[in-house]
Design an enzyme around this catalytic site. Structure first.
Site, PDB file in Angstrom:
ATOM      1  N   TYR A  14      24.003  33.736 100.685  1.00 15.66           N
ATOM      2  CA  TYR A  14      25.289  33.045 100.554  1.00 15.66           C
ATOM      3  C   TYR A  14      25.853  32.895 101.965  1.00 15.66           C
ATOM      4  CZ  TYR A  14      30.140  32.314  98.904  1.00 15.66           C
ATOM      5  OH  TYR A  14      31.406  31.827  98.669  1.00 15.66           O
ATOM      6  N   LYS A  24      22.771  29.409  99.450  1.00 17.40           N
ATOM      7  CA  LYS A  24      24.005  28.756  99.017  1.00 17.40           C
ATOM      8  C   LYS A  24      24.751  28.409 100.297  1.00 17.40           C
ATOM      9  CE  LYS A  24      28.437  29.727  96.765  1.00 17.40           C
ATOM     10  NZ  LYS A  24      29.189  30.666  95.927  1.00 17.40           N
TER      11      LYS A  24
END
Length: 305
Positions: free
Chosen positions: A138, A165
Site C-alpha cells: 500500500y 495499491k
C-alpha cells in the site's frame, strides 16, 4: 493465481460504537450490502478507511474473521496492516493466517525515518516468508513513498509480493509502475480523483475510499469500461470526482461514514481523536451525492442551496 484480485474492492470502514468496541452486526450488514447489492469484486478491511492504524492485533483478526465469514468465499478479502515494525506486521499477519484471506495490504513504515531500499525490500520479504501470505504494498506514506523503480525491484525479488495499491495523486507514477511491472503483479489504483484514467492506463482495479462512499456508481463505471463504453465511464467520472472533492479531508474516514449514513448504511463513528463530519463539511457532501443521483430523496434535494 491472483487474477481474482481485480475490479472494485472497497476499503471498508470499521464500525466503532461509542464505547470503542466494534459493531459486529453493522459490519456484517455492510459486507452483505457491498456483495449482494453493490456487486463489488472484493473487500479490503483494516486499511486507512478502516482506521487500521488504531486497531490491535486482536481487533484486526476480529474484523477479518467477521468479513470472511460473511463473505463465505464469494469475493476475495484483503486484510490491511498499518504498523511500524517488521515484527508488528508479522504478528498481525499471523493472526489472520488461518482465515480465508487473499492477501495482506501492507504499508511501508509510517514513522518519520525512512529505511533504505535494501531494508525496505527485506521488510516485505520477511513479511511474506513469515506469514506465508501474499502481500500487496500500500504505497501511501509520504515520507516512505516507494518509487516505481523500487516497487518493481521488490516485486521481482520477493516472490510473495503480488501487487501494489498505488495511492496519492500522481497519475504518472501509476503509469510508470504499470509500464515497468507489466502483468507480473496486480496494480490497483487508489488515485481517487482519477479512477477512470487509472483503469485506461492499465490498473486492474481500485482499492480506494470513494468505492466505499458510492460503491454502486464505481461498479457501474468499471462495468462500463469492461464493455468498452468510455462515454458512460467518463460521465460517471464527472459524477464521482465532485464526491471525492467533497469528502477529501483529514477526517476522510468520518466523511465516508457520512456518505454511508445518507444512503441508509451504518458505519458507526470514528475512533478518537478522529472527529466526526462537521456541519460545514456536510453541505458539500450532501450536494455532491444528490447531484450524482445517489440519494434520490426529495427531502435532501430540498435542503440544497
Amino acid at each position: 493465481m491472483f487474477e481474482d484480485i481485480m475490479g472494485i474492492v472497497p476499503p471498508m470502514v470499521t464500525p466503532f460504537r461509542h464505547d470503542g468496541t466494534i459493531d459486529e452486526a453493522a459490519l456484517r450488514q455492510e459486507t452483505r450490502y457491498l456483495i449482494d447489492t453493490a456487486l463489488v469484486h472484493g473487500l479490503a478491511v483494516c486499511g486507512s478507511t478502516g482506521e487500521g492504524h488504531t486497531l490491535t492485533t486482536d481487533e484486526t483478526r476480529q474484523v477479518t474473521a467477521i468479513v470472511c465469514e460473511e463473505t463465505a468465499g464469494r469475493v476475495p478479502v484483503i486484510t490491511g496492516i498499518i504498523a511500524n515494525s517488521t515484527d508488528a506486521v508479522i504478528e498481525r499477519g499471523r493472526a489472520v493466517q488461518d482465515l480465508d484471506v487473499a492477501a495482506l495490504q501492507v504499508t511501508p513504515v509510517h514513522y518519520l525515518f525512512r529505511p533504505n531500499d535494501d531494508a525496505m525490500t527485506k521488510h516485505f520479504g520477511d513479511i511474506t516468508t513469515k506469514t506465508n501470505l501474499p502481500v500487496i504494498i500500500y504505497n501511501v506514506v509520504p515520507w516512505t513513498y516507494l518509487s516505481p523503480q523500487l516497487l518493481t525491484r521488490i516485486i521481482d525479488e520477493v516472490d510473495g509480493v503480488i501487487g501494489v495499491k498505488q495511492s496519492a495523486g500522481d497519475l504518472k507514477m501509476l503509469a510508470d509502475l504499470v509500464l515497468m511491472v507489466g502483468d507480473r503483479a496486480r496494480i490497483m489504483s487508489a488515485v481517487d480523483a482519477l479512477l477512470y484514467p487509472s483503469y485506461t492506463l492499465g490498473a486492474v482495479g481500485a482499492i480506494a475510499a470513494t468505492l466505499t462512499a458510492v460503491p454502486e456508481l464505481c461498479v457501474e463505471q468499471w462495468n462500463a469500461l469492461q464493455a468498452g463504453d468510455h462515454a458512460r465511464a467518463k460521465e460517471l467520472h464527472e459524477k464521482i470526482l465532485p464526491i471525492w472533492n467533497a469528502i477529501f479531508d483529514d477526517n476522510l474516514p468520518a466523511n465516508i461514514r457520512y456518505c454511508m449514513e445518507l444512503q441508509g448504511r451504518e458505519g458507526g463513528i470514528p475512533r478518537p481523536p478522529m472527529p466526526v463530519t462537521s456541519e460545514v463539511q456536510k453541505g458539500p457532501i450532501l450536494r455532491a451525492l444528490a447531484l450524482a443521483g445517489v440519494l434520490n430523496r426529495d427531502a435532501e434535494m430540498a435542503e440544497l442551496p
